[in-house]
Design an enzyme around this catalytic site. Structure first.
Site: not given
Ligand code: SAH
Length: 338
Positions: A89, A102, A109, A113, A116, A330
Site C-alpha cells: 500500500e 508515503c 515487515c 512492533c 503496528c 501511520c
C-alpha cells in the site's frame, strides 16, 4: 533480467557500456522515462532500431498495477498488485504546500512492533527499486499531479532493504530523474544501527527519522522487538555520529500510546536522553486499529506531554492526523486485499 527502472543513472551507464551501447544513452533513457514519461522502448524516437532491440533484450519494463484506490479527505490510499501477485500500500497526502507520498519498502515487515499493523504480515520479500519508483510514477499519473516530497514510512523497514532504498532515492532525486529535492525525502527507521551508520556516510541531504517511541530500554523492549538487538544508548550514539557527520537534524518519532508511554515521567526521561542533541520530536497520535490492545492518548495528555518537553527545551511538534478515514494512517498499512 532487471527492470529498466531498477537502475540509477550511474548503474545504467555502466550496464550500457557492458552491452556495447554508448554511455550517453543512459541520460536519454532517463529523460524518456522520468521526464517525458514514455515507457515504451519503441517510442523512444532518438534511439536506433538496434539500440531499441538491445534494450528489449536486456531490460524488462513491466509495471506494478493499481488494484484499488480509496479516497479520504486530502488522502488517497492505493493498493498495488505486484508482478508476483503480492500486495503493498501507498498513501498520497495533499497539503497546502504540496503533495507528499508515503511509500512502502518491503512486502510485509519483520520488525514486529507490537502496535503496528504492517508487521502482522511477516516480511515476504524486499521491494525492488522499480517497485518503489513506480509507486511514485503511477500515483502522479493517476491523480495528474506532481509529487513534491517522499517519506519512506509505508510498509517495511527501509534499512532492512538498504541498497534498493538508496538506489530508489538516487533515481527520484536525480536531475535526470524525478528531481525531488533530497531535503524533501525522509527515511524512517525503527533503529537498525548498521543502517544508520551506513546512511551517515552516503553524503545525501536526505532526512532521517527514528522511531523511538519510548525513553528507556525496559519499556521500548516491550513494544519494539528490535530493541532487544539495539539498545537506546547505542542508538542515540549512532544518531549523534550521524548528526556530527551530516550536520543534519534528526526527527525522533514518538507514537502516543495511552497509559503506556505517555506519562509526565516518560516525557521527563525523554527530555533527559535527548538533551543537547540536534533533534526534534514528532509526537504521533496513535491510530487505533481493530484487535489491537493499544489505545490513543487523550488530546490533553498529548498537549501536556508536549508542554513538558518544551519546558525542557526540546523541539517538538504534534503530527497532523491524516488518512484515518480510509485506514491510510501511520501503522494502518498492511496490504490486505479485503
Ligand atoms: N519501519 C519504519 C517505517 C515504517 S512505520 C519505522 O519503524 O520507522 C512509520 C511510523 O509509523 C513509525 O514511526 C511507526 O512506529 C509509526 N506507527 C506504527 N503504527 C502506528 C499507529 N497505529 N499509529 C501511529 N503511528 C504508528
Amino acid at each position: 533480467m532487471k527492470n529498466i527502472m531498477d537502475y540509477t543513472l550511474d548503474k545504467l551507464e555502466d550496464k550500457l557500456i557492458n552491452i556495447n551501447e554508448k554511455k550517453f544513452r543512459a541520460r536519454q533513457i532517463f529523460n524518456w522515462l522520468y521526464i517525458n514519461k514514455i515507457y515504451d522502448f519503441d517510442k523512444m524516437n532518438n534511439l536506433s532500431k538496434e539500440t531499441i532491440k538491445t534494450l528489449k533484450d536486456n531490460f524488462k519494463n513491466d509495471f506494478i498495477k493499481i488494484e484499488k484506490k480509496q479516497e479520504g479527505k486530502d488522502t488517497f490510499k492505493y493498493l498495488f498488485k505486484l508482478i508476483d501477485d503480492s500486495h503493498i500500500e501507498t498513501v498520497l497526502m495533499k497539503h497546502n504546500y504540496g503533495n507528499s507520498i508515503c511509500i512502502s519498502s518491503q512486502v510485509g515487515c519483520n520488525m514486529g512492533c507490537s502496535f503496528c499493523e504492517s508487521g502482522k504480515l511477516k516480511k515476504l520479500r524486499n521491494l525492488e527499486v522499480y517497485e518503489m519508483v513506480q509507486q511514485v510514477l503511477l500515483i502522479e499519473e493517476d491523480l495528474d499531479i506532481r509529487i513534491n516530497s517522499i517519506v519512506i514510512m509505508g510498509i517495511g523497514e527501509p534499512f532492512d532493504n538498504y541498497d534498493n532504498v538508496m538506489d530508489f532515492i538516487k533515481i527520484v532525486n536525480s536531475d535526470h530523474g524525478l528531481k525531488i529535492g533530497a531535503r524533501h525525502i525522509t527515511v524512517s527507521t525503527c533503529g537498525l544501527i548498521p543502517g544508520i551508520k551506513k546512511f551517515s556516510d552516503e553524503n545525501l541531504q536526505v532526512n532521517l527519522a527514528l522511531s523511538l517511541h519510548a525513553p528507556n530500554d525496559t519499556l521500548r523492549s516491550t513494544i519494539m522487538k528490535i530493541n532487544n538487538a539495539y539498545k537506546i544508548n547505542d542508538l542515540l550514539d549512532a544518531v549523534k555520529e550521524y548528526i556530527k557527520k551530516t550536520n543534519r537534524r534528526v526527527t525522533i518519532e514518538y507514537v502516543m500510546l495511552r497509559d503506556i508511554n505517555d506519562k509526565d515521567e516518560h516525557a521527563l526521561e525523554l527530555a533527559k536522553i535527548l538533551k543537547g542533541l540536534n533533534v526534534y520530536v514528532n509526537l504521533i497520535p496513535f491510530n487505533e486499529v481493530e484487535n489491537n490492545i493499544y489505545k490513543k492518548s487523550s488530546k490533553e495528555r498529548v498537549l501536556r506531554f508536549l508542554d513538558v518537553l518544551k519546558k525542557h527545551k526540546i523541539n517538538v511538534t504534534i503530527r497532523r492526523e491524516f488518512g484515518g478515514e480510509v485506514d491510510a494512517a501511520c501503522g494502518q498499512l498492511r496490504g490486505r486485499v479485503k
